[in-house]
Design an enzyme around this catalytic site. Structure first.
Site, PDB file in Angstrom:
ATOM      1  N   CYS A 192      15.526 -25.965  -5.196  1.00 23.46           N
ATOM      2  CA  CYS A 192      15.582 -24.340  -5.587  1.00 23.46           C
ATOM      3  C   CYS A 192      16.877 -23.608  -4.986  1.00 23.46           C
ATOM      4  O   CYS A 192      17.781 -23.762  -5.360  1.00 23.46           O
ATOM      5  CB  CYS A 192      14.462 -24.014  -5.502  1.00 23.46           C
ATOM      6  SG  CYS A 192      14.066 -22.437  -6.520  1.00 23.46           S
ATOM      7  N   LYS A 226      13.260 -28.744   2.344  1.00 22.79           N
ATOM      8  CA  LYS A 226      14.284 -27.719   1.896  1.00 22.79           C
ATOM      9  C   LYS A 226      15.297 -27.155   3.045  1.00 22.79           C
ATOM     10  O   LYS A 226      14.587 -26.533   3.995  1.00 22.79           O
ATOM     11  CB  LYS A 226      13.608 -26.677   1.082  1.00 22.79           C
ATOM     12  CG  LYS A 226      14.415 -25.702   0.323  1.00 22.79           C
ATOM     13  CD  LYS A 226      13.325 -24.896  -0.533  1.00 22.79           C
ATOM     14  CE  LYS A 226      14.083 -23.702  -1.269  1.00 22.79           C
ATOM     15  NZ  LYS A 226      13.116 -23.037  -2.152  1.00 22.79           N
ATOM     16  N   GLU A 241       9.739 -27.554  -9.230  1.00 17.42           N
ATOM     17  CA  GLU A 241       9.545 -27.421  -7.753  1.00 17.42           C
ATOM     18  C   GLU A 241       7.716 -27.104  -7.382  1.00 17.42           C
ATOM     19  O   GLU A 241       7.375 -26.332  -8.440  1.00 17.42           O
ATOM     20  CB  GLU A 241      10.205 -26.302  -7.219  1.00 17.42           C
ATOM     21  CG  GLU A 241       9.931 -25.786  -5.733  1.00 17.42           C
ATOM     22  CD  GLU A 241      10.931 -24.680  -5.337  1.00 17.42           C
ATOM     23  OE1 GLU A 241      10.944 -24.528  -4.028  1.00 17.42           O
ATOM     24  OE2 GLU A 241      11.238 -23.819  -6.096  1.00 17.42           O
TER      25      GLU A 241
END
Length: 282
Positions: free
Chosen positions: A153, A116, A43
């Site tokens: 993540c 995200k 990431e």
């Protein structure tokens, strides 16, 4: 394609954008030399994990997708080597900022972006200061090497995200990550929990998973590596240690995974009529 070789990259970063992007290009080349066809960097690999603190100067790290140096570099290496590179980056869209991923196909084209969905906020992970919650929904792409799903993540802790992507037809799930020590609790080691959460997704969806983390210490926060590839039974087939840079590669049998997914009956026996509580916000 029945069989595909996937790889997770693991590296430490200097916080010099050009050097860090070049380091990832080198690792992509190493992975391709080992036969990898889909290569996952960590990431936000364009520098240090800046979200440790709230600092308005860090917004200068963001670029529109088409102009982002990391996306451009991964497009070049993907086309040159014929590999797919899911690319994490800090995206600017007008006055909005996102923690995003561009799905770079093996011809260097960007098939689309994922923003995200789950944004953490806590000591050492102050992401809500920088990123809006993603507005793309979960994304799955038909790449030249299979139908691939991605989370970023914190997304990887949520079983709903993994299940949604597999329902959308994902054959492999990819999670670029930046995770390490907890500043408010140095004795808390979340590495085992981090891996077990994803291994659980693999088992309950009969889907292979690739997770790429960083290593090294940045501002007192130590990232603990352990990037890995697991198969559809949740067995770890390739893994990197806590401190070393490198490539974790493994050849997956997508046809076998699909056969097992059908036979286990998890999707046959789902009861969506009973799951309304999952979407009630209270």
């Amino acid at each position: 394609m029945s069989r595909v070789t996937v790889a997770a990259l693991q590296a430490s970063f200097t916080d010099h954008l050009a050097d860090d992007v070049a380091r990832v290009v080198t690792l992509v080349e190493e992975a391709a030399a080992q036969g990898a066809q889909v290569v996952l960097p960590p990431e936000l690999f364009q520098g240090h994990y800046f979200c440790r603190t709230e600092d308005e100067s860090h917004f200068e790290r963001a670029f529109p997708t088409a102009e982002h140096p990391a996306v451009q570099a991964m497009q070049e290496v993907a086309e040159r080597l014929g590999v797919v590179v899911p690319t994490s980056y800090f995206e600017r869209d007008g006055q909005h900022f996102y923690n995003s991923l561009a799905m770079v196909d093996a011809d260097g084209s960007v098939l689309g972006t994922y923003r995200k969905s789950h944004i953490p906020d806590g000591p050492g992970y102050e992401e809500k200061f920088y990123f809006r919650p993603g507005n793309t929904g979960f994304r799955v792409w038909d790449t030249s090497l299979g139908r691939l799903g991605v989370g970023i993540c914190w997304d990887q802790w949520f079983p709903e995200a993994a299940r949604a992507m597999v329902l959308m037809g994902a054959e492999v799930l990819f999670y670029p990550t930046a995770i390490g020590s907890e500043p408010e609790d140095p004795g808390l080691d979340t590495r085992r929990l981090w891996q077990r959460a994803m291994l659980g997704h693999a088992i309950s969806n009969l889907v292979p998973i690739v997770a790429a983390n960083r290593v090294g210490t940045e501002g007192g926060q130590t990232f603990y590596g352990h990037s890995f590839v697991c198969d559809h039974f949740g067995d770890i087939r390739a893994e990197l240690p806590a401190t070393e840079e490198g490539v974790a590669a493994y050849q997956l049998d997508l046809a076998e995974a699909g056969k097992r997914r059908a036979a286990f009956g998890f999707f046959r026996d789902r009861r969506p009529d009973l799951y309304g509580r999952l979407v009630v916000d209270q």
